[in-house]
Design a protein around this motif. Structure first.
Motif, PDB file in Angstrom:
ATOM      1  N   UNK A 103       0.844  -1.187   0.000  1.00 48.78           N
ATOM      2  CA  UNK A 103       0.000   0.000   0.000  1.00 48.78           C
ATOM      3  C   UNK A 103       0.882   1.241   0.000  1.00 48.78           C
ATOM      4  N   UNK A 104       0.518   2.192  -0.837  1.00 50.01           N
ATOM      5  CA  UNK A 104       1.260   3.441  -0.849  1.00 50.01           C
ATOM      6  C   UNK A 104       0.938   4.233   0.412  1.00 50.01           C
ATOM      7  N   UNK A 105       1.936   4.880   1.011  1.00 47.64           N
ATOM      8  CA  UNK A 105       1.679   5.694   2.209  1.00 47.64           C
ATOM      9  C   UNK A 105       0.678   6.801   1.912  1.00 47.64           C
ATOM     10  N   UNK A 106      -0.213   7.041   2.846  1.00 48.02           N
ATOM     11  CA  UNK A 106      -1.190   8.117   2.705  1.00 48.02           C
ATOM     12  C   UNK A 106      -0.533   9.447   3.050  1.00 48.02           C
ATOM     13  N   UNK A 107      -0.694  10.430   2.167  1.00 45.05           N
ATOM     14  CA  UNK A 107      -0.111  11.752   2.412  1.00 45.05           C
ATOM     15  C   UNK A 107      -1.191  12.815   2.248  1.00 45.05           C
ATOM     16  N   UNK A 108      -0.850  14.038   2.649  1.00 43.71           N
ATOM     17  CA  UNK A 108      -1.737  15.176   2.402  1.00 43.71           C
ATOM     18  C   UNK A 108      -1.022  16.126   1.450  1.00 43.71           C
ATOM     19  N   UNK A 109      -1.798  16.921   0.750  1.00 39.44           N
ATOM     20  CA  UNK A 109      -1.235  17.881  -0.190  1.00 39.44           C
ATOM     21  C   UNK A 109      -0.335  18.866   0.560  1.00 39.44           C
ATOM     22  N   UNK A 110       0.952  18.879   0.183  1.00 40.09           N
ATOM     23  CA  UNK A 110       1.907  19.683   0.956  1.00 40.09           C
ATOM     24  C   UNK A 110       1.645  21.185   0.807  1.00 40.09           C
ATOM     25  N   UNK A 111       1.145  21.614  -0.371  1.00 39.95           N
ATOM     26  CA  UNK A 111       0.859  23.036  -0.554  1.00 39.95           C
ATOM     27  C   UNK A 111      -0.271  23.490   0.367  1.00 39.95           C
ATOM     28  N   UNK A 112      -1.303  22.657   0.487  1.00 38.82           N
ATOM     29  CA  UNK A 112      -2.413  22.985   1.383  1.00 38.82           C
ATOM     30  C   UNK A 112      -1.957  23.004   2.837  1.00 38.82           C
ATOM     31  N   UNK A 113      -1.099  22.057   3.188  1.00 37.96           N
ATOM     32  CA  UNK A 113      -0.623  21.964   4.563  1.00 37.96           C
ATOM     33  C   UNK A 113       0.254  23.160   4.918  1.00 37.96           C
ATOM     34  N   UNK A 114       1.166  23.520   4.017  1.00 35.78           N
ATOM     35  CA  UNK A 114       2.036  24.677   4.257  1.00 35.78           C
ATOM     36  C   UNK A 114       1.198  25.940   4.381  1.00 35.78           C
ATOM     37  N   UNK A 115       0.210  26.094   3.495  1.00 38.45           N
ATOM     38  CA  UNK A 115      -0.665  27.265   3.540  1.00 38.45           C
ATOM     39  C   UNK A 115      -1.436  27.331   4.858  1.00 38.45           C
ATOM     40  N   UNK A 116      -1.900  26.169   5.324  1.00 33.72           N
ATOM     41  CA  UNK A 116      -2.650  26.105   6.584  1.00 33.72           C
ATOM     42  C   UNK A 116      -1.784  26.536   7.761  1.00 33.72           C
ATOM     43  N   UNK A 117      -0.562  26.022   7.815  1.00 26.94           N
ATOM     44  CA  UNK A 117       0.311  26.314   8.947  1.00 26.94           C
ATOM     45  C   UNK A 117       0.841  27.746   8.914  1.00 26.94           C
ATOM     46  N   UNK A 118       1.005  28.299   7.711  1.00 24.67           N
ATOM     47  CA  UNK A 118       1.566  29.647   7.590  1.00 24.67           C
ATOM     48  C   UNK A 118       0.546  30.747   7.828  1.00 24.67           C
ATOM     49  N   UNK A 119      -0.749  30.404   7.851  1.00 27.37           N
ATOM     50  CA  UNK A 119      -1.764  31.447   7.986  1.00 27.37           C
ATOM     51  C   UNK A 119      -1.947  31.914   9.429  1.00 27.37           C
ATOM     52  N   UNK A 120      -1.361  31.160  10.379  1.00 24.70           N
ATOM     53  CA  UNK A 120      -1.501  31.534  11.789  1.00 24.70           C
ATOM     54  C   UNK A 120      -0.701  32.806  12.100  1.00 24.70           C
ATOM     55  N   UNK A 121      -1.299  33.716  12.854  1.00 21.96           N
ATOM     56  CA  UNK A 121      -0.611  34.910  13.332  1.00 21.96           C
ATOM     57  C   UNK A 121       0.041  34.567  14.671  1.00 21.96           C
ATOM     58  N   UNK A 122       1.342  34.338  14.646  1.00 20.45           N
ATOM     59  CA  UNK A 122       2.041  33.848  15.834  1.00 20.45           C
ATOM     60  C   UNK A 122       1.954  34.809  17.019  1.00 20.45           C
ATOM     61  N   UNK A 123       1.869  36.089  16.746  1.00 24.69           N
ATOM     62  CA  UNK A 123       1.839  37.076  17.843  1.00 24.69           C
ATOM     63  C   UNK A 123       0.534  37.018  18.626  1.00 24.69           C
ATOM     64  N   UNK A 124      -0.529  36.492  18.011  1.00 24.42           N
ATOM     65  CA  UNK A 124      -1.842  36.488  18.640  1.00 24.42           C
ATOM     66  C   UNK A 124      -2.218  35.133  19.249  1.00 24.42           C
ATOM     67  N   UNK A 125      -1.307  34.171  19.206  1.00 23.98           N
ATOM     68  CA  UNK A 125      -1.621  32.812  19.643  1.00 23.98           C
ATOM     69  C   UNK A 125      -1.621  32.673  21.155  1.00 23.98           C
ATOM     70  N   UNK A 126      -2.547  31.864  21.673  1.00 25.00           N
ATOM     71  CA  UNK A 126      -2.506  31.473  23.084  1.00 25.00           C
ATOM     72  C   UNK A 126      -1.462  30.368  23.246  1.00 25.00           C
ATOM     73  N   UNK A 127      -1.173  30.002  24.486  1.00 26.51           N
ATOM     74  CA  UNK A 127      -0.195  28.939  24.710  1.00 26.51           C
ATOM     75  C   UNK A 127      -0.650  27.643  24.041  1.00 26.51           C
ATOM     76  N   UNK A 128      -1.922  27.309  24.200  1.00 26.80           N
ATOM     77  CA  UNK A 128      -2.443  26.069  23.625  1.00 26.80           C
ATOM     78  C   UNK A 128      -2.333  26.082  22.099  1.00 26.80           C
ATOM     79  N   UNK A 129      -2.685  27.192  21.470  1.00 25.52           N
ATOM     80  CA  UNK A 129      -2.604  27.298  20.016  1.00 25.52           C
ATOM     81  C   UNK A 129      -1.153  27.212  19.537  1.00 25.52           C
ATOM     82  N   UNK A 130      -0.262  27.863  20.288  1.00 23.39           N
ATOM     83  CA  UNK A 130       1.162  27.838  19.918  1.00 23.39           C
ATOM     84  C   UNK A 130       1.715  26.411  20.017  1.00 23.39           C
ATOM     85  N   UNK A 131       1.303  25.689  21.069  1.00 21.80           N
ATOM     86  CA  UNK A 131       1.749  24.293  21.229  1.00 21.80           C
ATOM     87  C   UNK A 131       1.202  23.407  20.122  1.00 21.80           C
ATOM     88  N   UNK A 132      -0.080  23.541  19.819  1.00 20.65           N
ATOM     89  CA  UNK A 132      -0.696  22.702  18.788  1.00 20.65           C
ATOM     90  C   UNK A 132      -0.050  22.945  17.425  1.00 20.65           C
TER      91      UNK A 132
END
Length: 293
Positions: A103-132
């Motif tokens: 079976x081929x390993x299951x992956x997610x679209x890397x462009x979508x994943x990078x876009x998702x992670x980069x959209x967070x505003x780090x200055x406004x994050x709570x501790x829990x959000x920053x950890x997650x």
């Protein structure tokens, strides 16, 4: 009695992870129930009995991979009994694993994943959000296993060389490089952690809101929460991020041996499965982009 000694052997001598040890324990309990039903003590078990037991697993509709795990556990258990002098011969030595479709390993679209992670505003994050967010960045940015993530301590972060010390399977140590942005996120998270959790804080890097070491189901929930926003596929586990990391490296021309070392694979055969993933992706790109495809 034998089961308990065997599990201690796996945990303290073989250094199996807690997750693997639990899986072995469950398999042994099923096998023990079978022997009780057959009214057969362990020293009377022969090859024919074991073949019958394995055939029952197949008849129950278990997947080949699950049956092979049963075979692996039974073989390891009887090998241990011979080693301990409980048995003089190993009746499981001739057991063969079933063939399983690759079976081929299951992956997610890397462009979508990078876009998702980069959209967070780090200055406004709570501790829990920053950890997650850091959990996601670590899994996708280093390709480490879930069990490895849970063992990382603050002391394992090398600020000088920008590396993380990882203790992998069989207690094998390796160093994984991290990019500057990920390092900055780690430092920012550590500072936030110290300011929010003032006492009884674990030395583990990833902790709960109360400063206790993170646990497996917590990481699963974090990963599923993020991946649900970009994919509807059924597999949304930490290991999907490991597969996505490896495939991204290969897609961008990384050497297969280098990927093997970063992932902590014992042999190159395990790493080679990602070449199939890349080949399939290239075929898809070709069909979508070439005018005569």
């Amino acid at each position: 009695m034998h089961n308990e000694r065997f599990l201690n052997y796996l945990t303290y001598e073989r250094r199996f992870s807690k997750h693997t040890a639990v899986a072995y324990k469950l398999e042994l309990e099923r096998f023990e129930s079978f022997l009780e039903e057959q009214k057969m003590p362990v020293h009377q078990v022969d090859y024919r009995t074991l073949r019958y037991y394995i055939s029952l697993q197949t008849e129950l509709g278990k997947a080949s991979s699950s049956v092979n795990r049963t075979i692996s556990v039974v073989k390891s258990f009887f090998k241990f009994l011979v080693r301990e002098g409980v048995l003089s011969q190993n009746p499981a030595s001739a057991l063969k694993s079933l063939r399983t479709p690759k079976k081929l390993p299951t992956i997610v679209d890397k462009e979508k994943l990078v876009s998702l992670l980069d959209q967070e505003d780090h200055d406004e994050l709570t501790f829990r959000q920053r950890r997650d967010l850091l959990v996601m960045e670590l899994l996708f940015g280093t390709g480490i296993r879930l069990a490895e993530l849970l063992t990382i301590t603050d002391a394992d972060i090398d600020s000088y060389s920008r590396q993380i010390r990882i203790i992998g399977k069989r207690n094998k140590e390796r160093l994984i490089p991290i990019h500057d942005m990920l390092y900055d996120q780690i430092v920012s998270y550590q500072a936030e952690k110290k300011s929010v959790i003032l006492q009884n804080m674990s030395t583990h890097l990833i902790v709960t809101n109360k400063g206790k070491p993170a646990y497996a189901s917590m990481i699963y929930q974090i990963v599923k929460k993020y991946l649900t926003t970009i994919t509807s596929q059924s597999k949304r586990s930490p290991h999907v991020l490991r597969h996505s990391f490896a495939t991204s490296l290969l897609d961008n021309g990384a050497d297969l041996n280098a990927i093997k070392e970063i992932l902590g694979h014992a042999g190159l055969v395990t790493t080679q499965v990602y070449t199939h993933n890349s080949a399939e992706r290239l075929k898809l790109i070709y069909k979508q982009a070439h005018p005569k495809a």
